[in-house]
Design an enzyme around this catalytic site. Sequence first.
Site, PDB file in Angstrom:
ATOM      1  N   ASP A   1      10.355   0.272 -21.725  1.00  0.00           N
ATOM      2  CA  ASP A   1       9.868   1.585 -21.674  1.00  0.00           C
ATOM      3  C   ASP A   1       9.416   1.976 -20.050  1.00  0.00           C
ATOM      4  O   ASP A   1       8.320   2.519 -20.133  1.00  0.00           O
ATOM      5  CB  ASP A   1       8.678   1.764 -22.514  1.00  0.00           C
ATOM      6  CG  ASP A   1       8.734   1.272 -23.848  1.00  0.00           C
ATOM      7  OD1 ASP A   1       9.938   1.361 -24.524  1.00  0.00           O
ATOM      8  OD2 ASP A   1       7.579   0.736 -24.400  1.00  0.00           O
TER       9      ASP A   1
ATOM     10  N   GLU B   1      12.008   9.966 -29.661  1.00  0.00           N
ATOM     11  CA  GLU B   1      10.787   9.525 -29.053  1.00  0.00           C
ATOM     12  C   GLU B   1      11.026   9.410 -27.492  1.00  0.00           C
ATOM     13  O   GLU B   1      11.938   9.996 -26.800  1.00  0.00           O
ATOM     14  CB  GLU B   1      10.511   8.174 -29.490  1.00  0.00           C
ATOM     15  CG  GLU B   1      11.467   7.117 -29.333  1.00  0.00           C
ATOM     16  CD  GLU B   1      11.127   5.478 -29.929  1.00  0.00           C
ATOM     17  OE1 GLU B   1       9.804   5.670 -30.292  1.00  0.00           O
ATOM     18  OE2 GLU B   1      12.005   4.928 -30.302  1.00  0.00           O
TER      19      GLU B   1
END
Length: 543
Positions: free
Chosen positions: A15, A187
């Site tokens: 991420d 997301e």
Amino acid sequence: MPPVRNPILPGFNPDPSILRVGEDYYIATSTFEWYPGVQIHHSKDLANWDLLIRPLNRKSQLDMRGEPDSCGVWAPCLSYDGDMFWLVYTDVKRKDGSFKDAHNFIVTAPDIEGPWSDPIFVNSSGFDPSLFHDDDGRKWFVNMMWDHRSSPRAFAGIALQEFDPVLGKLVGPRKNIFKGTELDLVEGPHLYKRNGWYYLLTAEGGTAYEHACTLARARDIRGPYEVHPQKHILTSKDAPFAALQRSGHGSIVDTEGGKTYLVHLTGRPVGQERRCVLGRETAIQEVYWRDDWFYVENGPVPSLYTNVPGVYDDSDYWARKYYQFENGLHKDLQWLRTPETDRIFSVENGKLILIGRESIGSWFEQALVARRQTHFSYDAETVIDFSPSDERQFAGLVAYYCRYNFFYLTVTANSDGEREISVMSSEASWPDGDLKFPQQTRIAIPKEGKVRLALNIRGGQSLQFFYALEGQELEKVGSVLDASILSDECGGHQAHGSFTGAFVGLACSDLNGTARGAVFDHFVYSPVQDATDRYEIDSQRHT
């Protein structure tokens, strides 16, 4: 100029959120249940990266005791408004089933190395938050929306709301600005602005082999957003034989020279089962602009090699790491969940003392200090001094993914108090978490004295334990074990629910509740370059 070889942050570093301030580049990555929270790496050239700081390092900022595996700190976003560094993150308390208890916070600092503030609570409507600083001075908070009524496909879109830094809270209406594409599971939102366009970069397709980066743009920050002509600007979902798989969840940065780069998470599977034993890593791709859209060079499939301003020096990557404890824990080392470190370890006289607490795999308080596995092949060892009274006290060397996936070489005792060497594991034991004992014949050892414990992992697929008494040579303990289960694909909830990576380190448990300690002289991690290491194979193939 030779290209840099991906990944640029090997091992568990997912991420990525990238930022440039002047000549300095920073990447923040998720740490989940490992403490302290968030890794921030630093570089001057996009090729060579050093771990700089983990800013969430005290109880007022983060306390993850009781949080299940792969919960904790998700998808940080690092930004700078010209005066202050801002770090946005989610602390996930529950992730399984219809509900996600995910709380979003902001911390700030005048300098990247701190001091970082106590957190401001923002909202709990969904995870993966980011903060966008518009050129008119307004700040916008963006996160995915979770709708428990639609579980298991509960990803309801991307929410936008203004954040007032003076009031320290969200103000004005909240709007769902992007529902995603048919790939679903939208997301990881990041907002950017260029030439009057707002660009929304998101992740889609889950975290496994369908993962992707999706791009959309709008003239107004509130939308409507039109999707990129390619839809998914980066993905390996249609390229099953590409070296970099599971690629998505990215962010972009501009260099001083005007080039743009995308960093993204990725995985490198090994074996016929295609298991990513090093977890989700961070890679980099050069992008180019056309018609006010950006495209990945040679994309959308990510490249193993990318041209960046710097030249990669791999000497530190292949260096043997000998961890001593005269000055406390080395920055490579982390522990699980708790901010109250004095209850699980101390450093005395240059040695590490682990205080026996709960069982290996506890979600509350276990004494485990470890580092990331960043190589497909490596050796690790330690020297332990431990005097258990019975089988409920054990300490030693562990290769660990989560409570459902570990291999543990222990010094323990039998019910008569006689010391022995024993191997315990929890091999892909979800959902029960039952122990297995692959070494059925336990090895009796003298009641006192230090013991050398070692392991080797080869190709990310085989693991062998060793032990030695003082003054003796290492001997094998048990048979070869399947190291590939230390992976997202086997981590309890499989690839869409297991998000961390393999670690190796030291552990101690006292199930009697008497907090008996184990003393460790040192800890050694030695990378091994051999023919089974894909990192080396890919390098040779490129040359």
